[in-house]
Design a protein around this motif. Structure first.
Motif, short mmCIF file in Angstrom:
data_model
loop_
_atom_site.label_atom_id
_atom_site.label_comp_id
_atom_site.label_asym_id
_atom_site.label_seq_id
_atom_site.Cartn_x
_atom_site.Cartn_y
_atom_site.Cartn_z
N LEU A 197 0.71 -1.38 -0.08
CA LEU A 197 -0.14 -0.34 -0.02
C LEU A 197 1.09 1.50 0.08
CD1 LEU A 197 -2.81 -0.72 2.35
CD2 LEU A 197 -3.41 -0.55 0.02
N ASP A 198 2.10 1.11 0.68
CA ASP A 198 3.04 1.72 0.38
C ASP A 198 3.54 2.47 -0.84
OD1 ASP A 198 4.27 -0.07 0.07
OD2 ASP A 198 6.43 0.80 0.80
N ARG A 199 3.43 2.09 -2.37
CA ARG A 199 3.49 2.41 -3.92
C ARG A 199 2.60 2.04 -3.82
NH1 ARG A 199 8.72 -0.94 -5.06
NH2 ARG A 199 8.59 0.48 -6.62
N LEU A 200 1.09 2.48 -3.81
CA LEU A 200 0.04 2.04 -4.36
C LEU A 200 -0.31 2.90 -5.62
CD1 LEU A 200 -3.42 0.94 -3.62
CD2 LEU A 200 -3.35 2.93 -2.82
N PRO A 201 0.34 3.74 -6.04
CA PRO A 201 0.14 4.83 -7.74
C PRO A 201 0.36 3.34 -8.49
CG PRO A 201 0.56 6.08 -5.48
CD PRO A 201 0.94 4.81 -5.09
N ARG A 202 1.82 2.75 -7.48
CA ARG A 202 3.07 2.05 -8.19
C ARG A 202 1.71 0.29 -9.09
NH1 ARG A 202 5.85 1.55 -13.20
NH2 ARG A 202 7.07 -0.39 -13.20
N LEU A 203 1.74 -0.02 -7.93
CA LEU A 203 0.75 -1.25 -8.27
C LEU A 203 -0.67 -0.61 -8.75
CD1 LEU A 203 -0.11 -3.96 -6.84
CD2 LEU A 203 -1.28 -3.06 -4.96
N TYR A 205 -3.55 -1.98 -14.41
CA TYR A 205 -3.67 -1.55 -15.62
C TYR A 205 -3.20 -1.67 -17.03
CZ TYR A 205 -7.81 0.90 -13.69
OH TYR A 205 -9.47 1.09 -12.60
N THR A 206 -2.67 -1.55 -16.64
CA THR A 206 -0.98 -1.22 -17.91
C THR A 206 -0.58 -2.79 -18.70
OG1 THR A 206 0.70 -0.75 -17.06
CG2 THR A 206 -0.79 0.99 -18.01
N THR A 207 -0.47 -4.13 -17.41
CA THR A 207 0.70 -4.93 -17.32
C THR A 207 0.17 -6.45 -17.18
OG1 THR A 207 1.67 -4.89 -15.37
CG2 THR A 207 2.58 -3.08 -17.08
N ALA A 208 -1.42 -6.29 -16.45
CA ALA A 208 -2.11 -7.12 -16.24
C ALA A 208 -3.37 -7.70 -17.07
CB ALA A 208 -2.58 -6.88 -14.83
N ARG A 209 -3.64 -9.22 -17.12
CA ARG A 209 -4.29 -9.93 -17.57
C ARG A 209 -5.86 -8.95 -17.01
NH1 ARG A 209 -5.58 -13.61 -20.64
NH2 ARG A 209 -7.44 -14.89 -21.30
N ALA A 219 -5.25 5.60 -14.30
CA ALA A 219 -3.93 4.43 -14.73
C ALA A 219 -4.78 3.55 -15.60
CB ALA A 219 -4.08 3.69 -13.57
N GLN A 220 -6.26 4.00 -16.19
CA GLN A 220 -7.01 3.54 -17.27
C GLN A 220 -6.34 4.45 -18.36
OE1 GLN A 220 -8.99 1.36 -18.15
NE2 GLN A 220 -9.99 1.88 -20.11
N LEU A 221 -6.56 6.21 -18.20
CA LEU A 221 -5.52 6.20 -18.95
C LEU A 221 -4.93 6.48 -19.78
CD1 LEU A 221 -6.16 9.76 -21.36
CD2 LEU A 221 -4.81 10.64 -19.22
N LEU A 222 -3.43 5.82 -19.13
CA LEU A 222 -2.15 4.91 -19.60
C LEU A 222 -2.43 3.89 -19.88
CD1 LEU A 222 0.11 5.35 -16.26
CD2 LEU A 222 -0.30 6.90 -18.63
N ALA A 223 -3.54 3.06 -20.02
CA ALA A 223 -4.10 2.10 -20.45
C ALA A 223 -4.20 2.19 -22.04
CB ALA A 223 -5.03 0.89 -19.85
N VAL A 224 -5.01 2.98 -21.75
CA VAL A 224 -5.35 3.65 -23.53
C VAL A 224 -5.11 4.22 -24.10
CG1 VAL A 224 -7.56 5.01 -24.42
CG2 VAL A 224 -8.30 4.10 -21.93
N GLU A 225 -4.06 4.73 -23.54
CA GLU A 225 -3.13 5.28 -24.71
C GLU A 225 -1.64 4.25 -24.88
OE1 GLU A 225 -2.19 9.93 -22.36
OE2 GLU A 225 -0.59 7.77 -21.37
N ALA A 226 -2.08 3.14 -23.97
CA ALA A 226 -0.80 2.36 -23.94
C ALA A 226 -1.75 0.89 -25.55
CB ALA A 226 -0.26 1.22 -23.29
N GLY A 227 -2.86 1.22 -25.70
CA GLY A 227 -3.91 -0.27 -26.56
C GLY A 227 -3.73 -0.65 -26.33
N VAL A 228 -3.89 -0.72 -24.60
CA VAL A 228 -4.32 -1.95 -23.81
C VAL A 228 -6.25 -1.87 -23.56
CG1 VAL A 228 -4.62 -3.11 -20.82
CG2 VAL A 228 -2.50 -1.90 -22.65
N ASP A 229 -6.18 -0.58 -23.58
CA ASP A 229 -8.30 -1.47 -23.48
C ASP A 229 -8.71 0.12 -24.13
OD1 ASP A 229 -10.29 -2.64 -22.07
OD2 ASP A 229 -10.43 -0.07 -21.44
N VAL A 230 -9.98 0.22 -24.60
CA VAL A 230 -10.11 1.16 -25.27
C VAL A 230 -11.58 2.42 -24.39
CG1 VAL A 230 -10.00 0.25 -27.23
CG2 VAL A 230 -12.25 -0.10 -25.99
N HIS A 231 -11.63 1.84 -22.80
CA HIS A 231 -12.91 1.97 -22.27
C HIS A 231 -12.12 3.76 -21.34
CE1 HIS A 231 -14.12 -1.96 -21.37
NE2 HIS A 231 -15.19 -1.57 -21.39
N ARG A 232 -12.93 4.84 -21.98
CA ARG A 232 -12.91 5.80 -21.33
C ARG A 232 -12.50 5.67 -19.88
NH1 ARG A 232 -16.99 9.49 -18.97
NH2 ARG A 232 -19.18 8.47 -19.43
#
Length: 336
Positions: A64-70, A75-79, A220-233
């Motif tokens: 939890l001390d590194r929650l932003p990274r988790l 959102y970007t590297t997991a299934r 994190a969702q914005l990062l996922a969209v930018e990386a092409g991982v997901d398309v939801h806003r």
């Protein structure tokens, strides 16, 4: 513990839990689940039914001390929880991924995930962490048993969040809450209003600053969209008090990410109301037209139905939303 015993205990817990309090509901399920499927840590997030983005986390994880990274890595590297059919447990952590290496720094954890969704939307996802061993096929089967009863309970909980509360008093979102997050999702700056809104989203002691978990999730969702991982806003709508729903959205601002917290637009609120109450497409159309001020005659003309058919649909809507009049229905849908 047999399949029947686990289902009985979870259903009993769901009946006994306060449906208005989704955190109590989730803890009751976790208590019963742990007796059949042991786990050492967990993260259970509600999700926006349309965008699937996480809100209202209930979590006990060792980092939890590194929650932003988790959150960023989840959102970007997991299934993602949206990849597999809802209710089918899967392992979200890809071997050798950044998330796998991140978790390995805290222990030898196996992670099992399940999404709670139905034809009306995505309501939550749960990650279970087990240290020093893997989840078995039987574990997956038992976790999967929870899908239907828990999904229904979570959706009912979201529906209950449209209740009037406080004698009908509403808390208006100011629309002035803003957080500026850096590339690693840590908060650089925020407006004064942001702290009170974040505290309403995830209550904490007055002596502690509220955790901006929902801001991490939409960013994190914005990062996922930018990386092409997901398309939801990159947005999430959630309730902070009975009848009081807010919208959290993330947008790119040069290298940083701006997260805003404000009121939910009325048409979006009406659709959320209908999804949470399990209304059909036709019933949703009727509620949205009613919220715009249409009467029975106007509804019949717009939808090319007889007035008698409109009345039949309204009876069904009243039953599903537990209201007794159009006035009460519109008040709950519109939040006024």
């Amino acid at each position: 513990m047999s399949r029947r015993d686990l289902l009985h205990r979870v259903r009993r817990a769901l009946v006994d839990a306060d449906v208005d309090d989704d955190r109590t509901l989730r803890r009751a399920v976790l208590e019963q689940l742990r007796r059949s499927v042991p786990f050492d840590a967990f993260a259970w997030l509600l999700t926006d039914p349309e965008t699937t983005v996480g809100t209202s986390p209930l979590a006990e994880v060792p980092c939890l001390d590194r929650l932003p990274r988790l959150v960023s890595l989840r959102y970007t590297t997991a299934r993602r929880w949206t990849v597999d059919p809802p209710g089918v447990p899967h392992r979200p952590v890809r071997p050798g991924s950044q998330l796998a290496r991140f978790i390995a720094a805290y222990g030898a954890f196996d992670v099992l995930s399940i999404a709670f969704a139905d034809r009306f939307g995505w309501w939550a996802f749960l990650d279970l962490w087990r240290e020093g061993g893997r989840f078995s096929g039987q574990d997956c089967e038992l976790v999967g048993l929870l899908a239907d009863p828990v999904t229904q309970a979570l959706r009912r909980s979201r529906a209950a969040a449209f209740g009037l509360g406080d004698g009908g008093r509403r808390v208006a979102a100011s629309g002035q809450a803003l957080l500026l997050l850096g590339p690693d999702l840590t908060v650089r700056r925020q407006t004064l209003q942001a702290e009170s809104d974040l505290r309403a989203l995830l209550p904490t002691e007055e002596s502690r600053r509220p955790v901006p978990a929902v801001a991490y999730n939409v960013a994190a969702q914005l990062l996922a969209v930018e990386a092409g991982v997901d398309v939801h806003r990159a947005a999430a709508r959630t309730a902070v008090a009975p009848g009081h729903w807010i919208s959290v959205q993330a947008t790119r601002l040069d290298e940083d990410i701006a997260v805003t917290i404000g009121p939910v637009a009325q048409p979006e609120r009406w659709n959320l109301f209908c999804s949470a109450h399990g209304l059909s497409d036709r019933e949703t159309e009727i509620v949205c037209h009613l919220a715009e001020g249409a009467d029975t005659h106007t509804l019949a003309e717009r939808l090319h139905l007889s007035e008698h058919t409109v009345q039949d649909h309204l009876k069904s809507v009243f039953a599903k939303t537990a209201v007794n009049s159009r006035r009460e229905l519109v008040a709950r849908a519109r939040g006024v």
